[in-house]
Enzyme design. Structure first.
Site, PDB file in Angstrom:
ATOM      1  CG  ASP A  35      53.321  20.547  35.344  1.00  0.00           C
ATOM      2  OD1 ASP A  35      51.562  20.842  34.606  1.00  0.00           O
ATOM      3  OD2 ASP A  35      53.696  20.187  35.996  1.00  0.00           O
ATOM      4  CG  HIS A  88      47.247  16.479  29.271  1.00  0.00           C
ATOM      5  ND1 HIS A  88      47.609  15.704  29.371  1.00  0.00           N
ATOM      6  CD2 HIS A  88      48.689  16.725  29.790  1.00  0.00           C
ATOM      7  CE1 HIS A  88      47.540  14.941  30.165  1.00  0.00           C
ATOM      8  NE2 HIS A  88      49.158  15.724  30.281  1.00  0.00           N
ATOM      9  CB  SER A  99      60.102  23.098  23.877  1.00  0.00           C
ATOM     10  OG  SER A  99      60.658  23.741  22.394  1.00  0.00           O
TER      11      SER A  99
END
Length: 281
Positions: free
Chosen positions: A88, A145, A247
């Protein structure tokens, strides 16, 4: 002087690592009063939707870090077709790698070789390929992911500073992603070599991977290269790591990506959303 440039400039003399370690200490504190206050305040300020969380009760998390890196429900992030967004966040930049250069922000480029810790041989593999940068704000889901299935070949820790990686700093600090502390993860895929770079930032308490646990913080020193005896094979959409506070992920592919027309720089993305396609995806 703009406020954004001022914000970037005042970061140069700050003790980046000391501030990050102090935040890390607070985020790992198990005091019920403190951790519950931090979690509930964070949820309120950033509008976190706990209905997506596998554990929706804020009080059930042992530490703020456990809450911050919380798992989502199985159906919260369906996987799209082709190349997937790994996290995200905001798709800050993407495109083709111009010889050795990637776009950091408008008018600012950085070197692939420097990003990979000075490894010219590895950098050459990505010339003519494609890249994408995803910025994870504090309010985002913070597990990273796999955009494609791949087998880990090497992990490299690169020491550096810990500038913030938000838009203001990205626009004003040269070579930001190749300057900050980072974890470089090299994979072999059916689409050729792929690299995932997890970039550290101000007040990021730690970076973890699923195969080695917490990697940063490490004592700053030389570049450290790590290989693993056991085969590490991760499938498309499988978790590969996580940030303890926000980050950026920089990912690059040796082959060109045909990015979908539905995305553009600055677009808000979800993990699992399609970014486009490689030749065989």
């Amino acid at each position: 002087m703009s406020l954004a440039k001022l914000f970037a400039l005042i970061q140069y003399p700050l003790p980046h690592h000391l501030l990050s370690r102090l935040v890390g200490y607070l985020a790992d504190c198990r005091s019920l009063w403190l951790k519950n206050t931090l979690i509930r305040t964070f949820i309120r300020v950033f509008g976190v939707d706990m209905k997506e969380a596998a554990e929706p009760d804020p009080g059930a998390y042992a530490t703020f870090n456990d809450f911050f890196t919380r798992a989502l429900t199985n159906d919260a992030r369906p996987l799209g077709e082709g190349l997937l967004c790994p996290a995200d966040g905001t798709l800050s930049q993407y495109g083709q790698i111009d010889r050795d250069h990637l776009l950091q922000a408008k008018g600012r480029r950085f070197s692939m070789m420097e990003l990979l810790g000075g490894d010219e041989k590895q950098a050459r593999r990505y010339r003519g390929g494609s890249y994408a940068n995803i910025y994870l704000s504090p309010s985002d889901y913070h597990r990273v992911h796999m955009p494609l299935a791949g087998t880990l070949t090497e992990m490299v820790y690169v020491p550096g500073r810990l500038f913030s990686v938000n838009a203001a700093t990205t626009n004003h600090v040269p070579n930001l992603f190749a300057r900050n502390e980072r974890l470089v993860c090299h994979f072999d895929t059916d689409q050729g070599p792929m690299v995932m770079v997890l970039v550290g930032a101000m007040i990021v308490a730690a970076i973890e991977t699923v195969w080695a646990g917490q990697i940063t913080p490490l004592p700053r020193g030389d570049v450290q290269r790590m290989r693993f005896d056991a085969l590490v094979r991760l499938e498309k959409g499988q978790e590969m790591g996580r940030f303890k506070l926000g980050s950026t992920v920089v990912m690059a592919f040796s082959e060109p990506v045909t990015f979908t027309d539905e995305i553009e720089p600055g677009a808000k993305m979800h993990m699992g959303q399609s970014l486009g396609a490689l030749k065989y995806s």
